[in-house]
Each structure stands twice: as structure tokens, then as C-alpha cells.
Design an enzyme around this catalytic site. Structure first.
Site, PDB file in Angstrom:
ATOM      1  N   PRO A 289       0.822  -1.201   0.000  1.00 57.31           N
ATOM      2  CG  PRO A 289      -0.853  -1.582   1.565  1.00 57.31           C
ATOM      3  CD  PRO A 289       0.464  -2.116   1.093  1.00 57.31           C
ATOM      4  CD  GLU A 290       2.509   3.158  -4.537  1.00 55.51           C
ATOM      5  OE1 GLU A 290       2.462   4.360  -4.889  1.00 55.51           O
ATOM      6  OE2 GLU A 290       2.788   2.238  -5.331  1.00 55.51           O
TER       7      GLU A 290
ATOM      8  CG  HIS B 146      -3.415 -15.258   8.561  1.00 52.92           C
ATOM      9  ND1 HIS B 146      -2.276 -15.980   8.849  1.00 52.92           N
ATOM     10  CD2 HIS B 146      -4.023 -15.901   7.528  1.00 52.92           C
ATOM     11  CE1 HIS B 146      -2.187 -17.008   8.026  1.00 52.92           C
ATOM     12  NE2 HIS B 146      -3.233 -16.992   7.225  1.00 52.92           N
TER      13      HIS B 146
ATOM     14  NE  ARG C 165       3.804 -12.525   1.106  1.00 48.88           N
ATOM     15  CZ  ARG C 165       4.394 -12.169  -0.031  1.00 48.88           C
ATOM     16  NH1 ARG C 165       3.728 -11.457  -0.930  1.00 48.88           N
ATOM     17  NH2 ARG C 165       5.638 -12.515  -0.268  1.00 48.88           N
TER      18      ARG C 165
ATOM     19  CE  LYS D  63      19.531  14.085  -5.219  1.00 48.35           C
ATOM     20  NZ  LYS D  63      20.611  13.378  -4.510  1.00 48.35           N
TER      21      LYS D  63
END
Length: 295
Positions: free
Chosen positions: A2-3, A106, A125, A168
């Protein structure tokens, strides 16, 4: 994983159940997630009242009246569900956009709140994690001290992007994924923002802000980052594999992707090109070779 938009949506879903309430009981069904729980984790939280539920980058942070903070990271498959009790009956609000049955085996952490809400953290997980720290230690904490600015804040400006990119040679996409520069951006939304800004993912970041063309590119990129994140929040985030809101509903932004996951499909701009997928630093990058030809 998830962002930022997905984490923010989960935070908003949890806030009504957690803010203003105290931890009546904290149950740990195992000794660790991705990392071991800090000593006396449950005991330290018990009785603490949450004053505010905040987000920093991809972390949800519960700030208590005493100054104790609980940081929670969803990892790849972590999610929270809220079990409300009305007249003794247990109800889980919301419906699944995509069917995703939860396996109670879980449910690794259970928060029983003073307002009657029960919040379960389920993570098959176990890549998520939680930790505790005092509010005054947050800026220096290893999880937070190196984080960059929030992309939806006023701190993200074309001048900021140009200054941090100056000199950069790294690829523009890698520059944007650096959490020390902008906190919370991930692969999906960087691909989408670069498409909206019309910028190639493998261009040198240092070109941002250089000359008239570079300054225009920095301005477009800044606006695109904010716009794509804002649109994702309005759509409820993106349901990629395991992501779910706190109420069980899935995000819909994946239905509006311009490039991500669309390798080989026609560009939405009608330019005549197909979306290309290639690997960058072990991650899939999606872009239009015609619309994103140069800075």
C-alpha cells in the site's frame, strides 16, 4: 505494498473508531510480526487514550494523551477491520469490492477500545509491524528521522524538486521513489505522475529545474504528483491484490490507471503508441514512449 493514498484511506477509516477512545485491552496472538513487538507492548498501551490518529509517509501513528505513540505499518498484506457491537451483536461494516475472505488465524493483534469497538490487525504474510515511542522522540526515531517531505503538503514545490534533484545523474523515477526526498510515494503513483507530467522515467533527475524546459518540467511534475494522489484518495486508493480499507471495501483507482499495469495497451492520450513495461531497479515501470519522450 500500500502506498500513501491507501494508508491515508485506512487511517480515515480507523479514526472514528480510535480517536477519543482508550485501549481497554490489547491482545497479541504472537510475539512478532515482521519484527518482534517491543517489551511490554500490550501493557504500555492499555488505558492510553488516543488523542489523534495521524499519518506520516506510509505509517499510521496513534498519538495518546500521555505522549506515547503507536506506529503501524501495513506491509504488503496487512489490514485492519473494525468489529462494532450493537445490542451484543458483532457487525463488520462495509462490503468487499473484490471478495477477500479474512482468515482469523492471521488476526495477530486485537485492540479492544473503551467505546466498544474491536479492531483486528490481520496480516497473512506478516510484513507489517508496530512499535511504540514517545512523541518527543519521533523526529529522531530510526523509522522517521530520514523521511522527506509529505507530497500533499505545501513543502512540495517545483523549486524544492529542482533543488533536491540538482546534479543528480540517477533516473527520475528512482529520484521520486527515494523516501528521503518525498515520503510516501511508491511505484504505482510515480508511474502515473510521470505520465501526467509527460516525463520519461529514465531521464536524469538533475535536468529538473535547468533552463526553461527543466523549470517547466519541475512545475508539471509537482502538479502531477499532487493531482494523482488527490484523485487516488477520491477513488479510495487502488486494490492491488490484498489492499482493503478498514471497512473491508476495496479502492477503485486501479480502474483509472493511465499506464500502470497496462503494458502493451494503447496510450489513453490517443498518440498511437502502446504503453511499454520495463524493469528499473527490480521494479516494473510503465510509460508511453511517445508522450514521455523527453524532459
Amino acid at each position: 505494498m500500500p502506498e500513501l493514498p491507501e494508508v491515508e484511506i485506512v487511517r480515515r477509516g480507523l479514526a472514528p473508531a480510535m480517536e477519543g477512545a482508550a485501549f481497554s485491552a490489547v491482545t497479541l496472538n504472537r510475539a512478532d510480526l515482521r519484527f518482534p513487538f517491543v517489551p511490554h507492548f500490550a501493557e504500555r498501551l492499555r488505558g492510553q487514550r488516543i488523542a489523534r490518529l495521524a499519518r506520516r509517509a506510509k505509517y499510521i501513528v496513534a498519538e495518546t494523551d500521555s505522549g506515547l505513540c503507536l506506529a503501524m505499518h501495513l506491509g504488503m498484506t496487512g489490514r485492519f477491520t473494525i468489529e462494532r457491537h450493537f445490542d451484543g451483536a458483532g457487525v463488520t461494516p462495509g462490503s468487499f469490492y473484490y471478495e477477500h475472505p479474512s482468515d482469523a488465524r492471521h488476526d495477530h493483534v486485537v485492540f479492544a477500545m473503551s467505546n466498544g469497538e474491536v479492531i483486528r490487525y490481520n496480516d497473512p504474510r506478516r510484513f507489517g509491524y508496530m512499535t511504540l515511542f514517545d512523541a518527543g522522540e519521533m523526529a529522531a526515531h530510526p523509522l522517521f528521522r530520514g523521511l522527506g517531505i509529505e507530497p500533499l503538503s505545501d513543502a512540495l514545490t517545483p523549486d524544492y524538486l529542482a533543488a533536491r534533484a540538482a546534479g543528480k545523474a540517477q533516473a527520475l523515477k528512482a529520484f521520486l521513489l527515494d523516501q528521503r526526498i518525498i515520503a510516501g510515494l511508491g511505484n504505482i503513483y510515480v508511474c502515473e505522475a510521470l505520465f501526467r507530467a509527460g516525463l520519461p522515467p529514465d531521464a536524469e533527475a538533475g535536468a529538473l529545474g535547468v533552463g526553461r524546459r527543466g523549470k517547466a518540467a519541475a512545475a508539471r511534475l509537482c502538479a502531477a504528483i499532487k493531482a494523482v494522489l488527490g484523485d487516488a484518495l477520491l477513488a479510495g486508493g487502488s486494490s492491488i491484490r490484498d489492499y482493503r480499507h478498514a471497512d473491508g471495501d476495496g479502492g477503485h483507482f486501479q480502474e483509472k490507471f493511465d499506464v500502470y499495469g497496462r503494458g502493451g495497451e494503447p496510450c489513453h492520450n490517443g498518440c498511437g503508441s502502446d504503453i511499454v513495461r520495463k524493469a528499473q531497479q527490480g521494479r516494473s515501470t510503465f510509460f508511453c514512449p511517445r508522450c514521455q519522450a523527453k524532459i
